[in-house]
Design a protein around this motif. Structure first.
Motif, PDB file in Angstrom:
ATOM      1  N   GLU A  17     -10.085   2.704   6.778  1.00 33.50           N
ATOM      2  CA  GLU A  17      -8.803   2.890   6.086  1.00 33.50           C
ATOM      3  C   GLU A  17      -8.031   1.575   5.986  1.00 33.50           C
ATOM      4  O   GLU A  17      -7.472   1.246   4.933  1.00 33.50           O
ATOM      5  CB  GLU A  17      -7.971   3.947   6.812  1.00 33.50           C
ATOM      6  N   ASP A  69      -7.070  -0.524   2.601  1.00 30.95           N
ATOM      7  CA  ASP A  69      -5.651  -0.783   2.314  1.00 30.95           C
ATOM      8  C   ASP A  69      -5.371  -2.281   2.158  1.00 30.95           C
ATOM      9  O   ASP A  69      -4.535  -2.679   1.342  1.00 30.95           O
ATOM     10  CB  ASP A  69      -4.768  -0.184   3.418  1.00 30.95           C
ATOM     11  N   LYS A  71     -10.367   5.987  -1.187  1.00 33.94           N
ATOM     12  CA  LYS A  71      -9.143   5.249  -1.540  1.00 33.94           C
ATOM     13  C   LYS A  71      -9.341   4.434  -2.816  1.00 33.94           C
ATOM     14  O   LYS A  71      -8.469   4.389  -3.694  1.00 33.94           O
ATOM     15  CB  LYS A  71      -8.734   4.324  -0.388  1.00 33.94           C
TER      16      LYS A  71
END
Length: 329
Positions: free
Chosen positions: A163, A167, A194
């Motif tokens: 994650e 990001d 994502k």
């Protein structure tokens, strides 16, 4: 009542859930802060409770605009990490006082060292992976990739690394295609998810370079494979919420109702099923009535808030009230 919550927080024989509740209460008496500090600093206590106590202590200090420097200097472990993180972001002058008084600075290197230390507390390592999202040096990204791709490491830590890596790429508008192609397991799933949502052009490049496409069939196959990583299966159930074919709903229902499967997976399947019904504005009352255990509870919790008329119709057809189901847990 105030003393009752303190007693419950200090009672190590009580359940984690029961103790975390009091830890998050918004009292600010000295007795309550003393209890929070005591539990936060008890390294023999549950890590989740210590983290919750640290968060509550920091929130009280920030809300009342008064902090205890001595307590902050003497905090340890995960509680100290979460308190310093909140203070560094919301009260930088307090953080400077902490450093001037001999406190150890939070740096990317400290987080990297903690993340790479497999002997350290897993919750602290996972939190370090989360905090590394604020930085974007090659050392940070290399450490995140290394742990994300270590299939012998803790799955939750690998997920947090994936994650943070995604990001960072999205925030800096630059991604490493080779790293993405070579990622594995839960980390690859979360990164691709994502990127597919926020950077579709990157996802197309990934596919053109031979990367495997994320499809409903892939998620269904993963969910149906009981030999696969449980966290990956649970994540697949979460991702299936975006689709609404009969195959998707059948798979979610099947595993929501498989009482031999993980409670977390069944909970997530019930949640995704309810969310699909709400998004498509079409509920399957027969399936809702036949749902069992935690999956039924979760589906009803969502429906009673989002679609109360469906809940009323469910009751008219002989469905058991949610409150009665909750009493069984």
């Amino acid at each position: 009542m105030h003393n009752k919550f303190i007693d419950l927080l200090l009672d190590k024989t009580a359940s984690v859930g029961a103790r975390i509740g009091p830890a998050l209460r918004r009292y600010d008496s000295s007795d309550f802060k003393d209890a929070l500090f005591r539990v936060a600093n008890d390294l023999t206590d549950n890590k989740l409770i210590r983290r919750a106590c640290g968060e509550s202590l920091a929130d009280i200090w920030i809300r009342t605009n008064h902090f205890d420097l001595d307590s902050l200097l003497n905090l340890q472990g995960i509680a100290k990490l979460v308190v310093l993180d909140k203070i560094m972001m919301k009260k930088p002058t307090w953080y400077k006082k902490f450093l001037k008084s001999g406190g150890e600075e939070l740096t990317p290197k400290k987080f990297i060292d903690l993340l790479l230390d497999k002997t350290a507390c897993e919750l602290e390592r996972e939190y370090a992976a989360t905090l590394l999202v604020r930085y974007d040096s090659s050392e940070v990204k290399d450490a995140l990739f290394r742990v994300a791709n270590d299939l012998t490491d803790n799955k939750l830590i690998r997920r947090a690394c994936g994650e943070s890596l995604a990001d960072i790429w999205i925030r800096t508008n630059h991604f490493d295609l080779d790293s993405l192609l070579n990622l594995q397991g839960i980390a690859k799933l979360v990164v691709l998810d994502k990127i597919m949502m926020k950077k579709p052009t990157w996802y197309k490049k990934f596919l053109k370079s031979g990367g495997e496409e994320l499809t409903p069939k892939k998620f269904i196959d993963l969910l149906l494979d009981k030999t696969a990583c449980e966290l990956e299966r649970e994540y697949a159930a979460t991702l299936l919420v975006r689709y609404d074919s009969s195959e998707v709903k059948d798979a979610l229902f099947r595993f929501a109702n498989d009482l031999t499967d993980s409670e977390d997976i069944r909970f997530t399947c019930g949640e995704s099923l309810a969310d699909i019904w709400i998004r498509t504005n079409q509920v399957d009352l027969d399936s809702l009535l036949k749902l069992q255990d935690i999956a039924k509870v979760r589906a009803l919790e969502i429906i009673i808030i989002e679609k109360e008329t469906w809940y009323i119709e469910y009751l008219k057809r002989g469905g058991e009230e949610l409150n009665n189901l909750l009493n069984d847990f």
